[in-house]
Design an enzyme around this catalytic site. Structure first.
Site, PDB file in Angstrom:
ATOM      1  N   HIS A 155       4.913  25.988  97.195  1.00 10.23           N
ATOM      2  CA  HIS A 155       5.959  25.780  98.198  1.00 10.23           C
ATOM      3  C   HIS A 155       5.901  26.802  99.326  1.00 10.23           C
ATOM      4  O   HIS A 155       6.519  26.591 100.373  1.00 10.23           O
ATOM      5  CB  HIS A 155       7.333  25.821  97.519  1.00 10.23           C
ATOM      6  N   ASP A 363       6.671  30.694 106.951  1.00 11.25           N
ATOM      7  CA  ASP A 363       7.373  29.902 105.945  1.00 11.25           C
ATOM      8  C   ASP A 363       6.490  28.753 105.491  1.00 11.25           C
ATOM      9  O   ASP A 363       5.749  28.173 106.304  1.00 11.25           O
ATOM     10  CB  ASP A 363       8.679  29.338 106.516  1.00 11.25           C
TER      11      ASP A 363
END
Length: 463
Positions: A155, A363
């Site tokens: 992730h 991110d």
């Protein structure tokens, strides 16, 4: 149909209508739709070892959880996972705190978790492991004789080879990933970084078809951006909360607008730079004073890690300084909230905010960007300002893309967002919403599962 067994660092309470955190939201939505097993840490720490498991049946999902010892929590979670892998994979080599005992704890917990899960596995199960805490999980399960199809989804970002090499264990980490049948990444950059590492360090493993063949195993690596349940989040955003409605009406009467940011308190999120950019905007555009407020919600996370205490102090100092410089009796420029806010209320806040500010320094994806888009009223949508280093930027090209290190550019893009005409806002939002729907969490889940079902792993468990 094969049963899905999801393994993640934490299990969430599926009895709650909504979850907090991108990974928990995505897994909860996926499992509720398909059924299966969710295994992981229950969030509790004990002084001594115990083999007692928490087992709960919620709908079609068996939730199996285990506590950690204090030592395991310190070495596995705070130590290797969040003091080594998290900064390393977010390109912050300067924050890596490597200690041999951290890696020992990381391997120990992965081995314990694998041993605890094995008795619950059935023939035909597919195991889907999530995120950086559990990279060795397949290797540990296979060492116990498990031959199930196993997939892994990262992730967070996967860094270039010269950055991941800062960990003394980098070769093992990649070799452990190659014990899965399918490995998923958020972006093309992450996938390319992984493939390049394999090409440079494991001779002849990478095939011309992009399939990795190594040690008698076939591994497929793919880009598969994670999404949200778009329809559900839009429905949440349309619900009314009296205090949020009153605040929105007050701002409308005063002709004030709101910029909103929602992030866990983490150095990767670029929140200090965001505060400075807002201050820069007010400095360059004094006509905006008393016409716009910045609402930043930053719930605490990993408070046992020194870097997080430092960023909290920095943010409190910045917000106080900016409010002292620009604020007035009837106007507070920055409203900073350091506590969790329930997801339904966040959705309503997104809908009532004219600008969504999502500017991480790095991110994996950042589902807040997609949630902001899904929450908007198509007739009068807000504008998304998005970091070029968020994984979401690869899909959401119609946002106002910024360099989060350039506070003056961010300030100018915020000002541009505030004065963007309605027609342009509507056109941008329509295209953004279409892209968000294309990577809906259901599509993400089904695509990964289809890839895993088509993988070549055996489905038996050795006695």
């Amino acid at each position: 149909m094969s049963r899905l067994v999801v393994v993640s660092n934490r299990v969430a309470d599926l009895r709650q209508a909504t979850q907090s955190g991108g990974l928990a939201v995505a897994i909860a939505d996926a499992l509720k739709a398909k059924g299966g097993v969710w295994f992981g840490w229950d969030g509790n720490t004990l002084e001594n070892e115990t083999e007692k498991l928490g087992i709960d049946r919620v709908g079609d999902v068996d939730v199996i959880s285990s506590p950690l010892t204090v030592e395991d929590y310190s070495q596995y979670y705070i130590g290797y996972a969040n003091s080594v892998l998290w900064p390393l994979f977010h390109y912050r080599v300067d924050l890596v705190d490597y200690r041999p005992q951290y890696f020992e704890g990381y391997m120990r917990v992965n081995g314990k978790f694998a041993a605890l899960l094995k008795p619950f596995l059935k023939q035909g199960d597919m195991v889907w492991v999530h995120d950086y805490h559990l990279i060795p999980f397949a290797e540990r399960l296979r060492a116990l004789g498990c031959r199930h199809k196993m997939g892994f989804f990262l992730h967070i970002p996967f860094p270039p080879a010269d950055i991941i090499a800062a960990s003394p264990n980098h070769a093992y980490l990649v070799e452990a990933l190659l014990q899965y049948d399918v490995v998923g990444f958020q972006t093309s950059t992450d996938l390319n970084n992984f493939n390049r590492y394999v090409e440079e360090n494991i001779p002849d493993a990478m095939g011309a078809d992009g399939v990795i063949r190594c040690g008698g195993r076939t591994v497929r690596a793919l880009r598969l951006p994670i999404g949200i349940d778009v329809a559900q989040f839009t429905e949440l955003a349309e619900k009314t909360f009296e205090d949020i409605n009153i605040d929105h009406m007050r701002r409308a009467i005063l002709r004030q607008r709101q910029i909103v940011g929602v992030d866990r308190l983490d150095y990767s999120k670029g929140i200090p730079e965001r505060f400075e950019a807002f201050s820069r905007m007010l400095h360059l555009h004094p006509e905006l004073e008393k016409t716009v407020t910045f609402l930043q919600i930053a719930p605490p996370t990993r408070e046992d890690v020194t870097a997080y205490a430092e960023i909290r102090m920095r943010l409190e100092g910045l917000s106080g300084s900016i409010n002292g410089k620009f604020g007035d009796i009837d106007w507070v420029p920055i409203r900073y909230i350091h506590r969790p806010v329930p997801r339904p209320r966040l959705a309503a806040m997104f809908r009532s905010s004219e600008v969504g500010l999502v500017t991480p320094l790095r991110d994996g994806m950042n589902l807040v960007a997609k949630e902001y888009v899904a929450a908007q009223d198509p007739a009068d949508p807000g504008v998304l300002v998005l970091s070029q280093f968020a994984g979401a930027a690869e899909e959401l090209e119609d946002a106002l893309i910024v360099n989060p290190h350039d506070t003056e550019e961010m300030g100018e893009k915020m000002e541009l967002a505030l004065r963007m005409p309605l027609e342009e806002r509507q056109n941008r939002h329509a295209r953004l919403l279409d892209r968000v729907k294309q990577s809906d969490v259901g599509i993400w889940m089904e695509t990964f599962i289809d890839q895993l079902e088509g993988a070549g792993g055996a489905d038996s468990v050795a006695a």
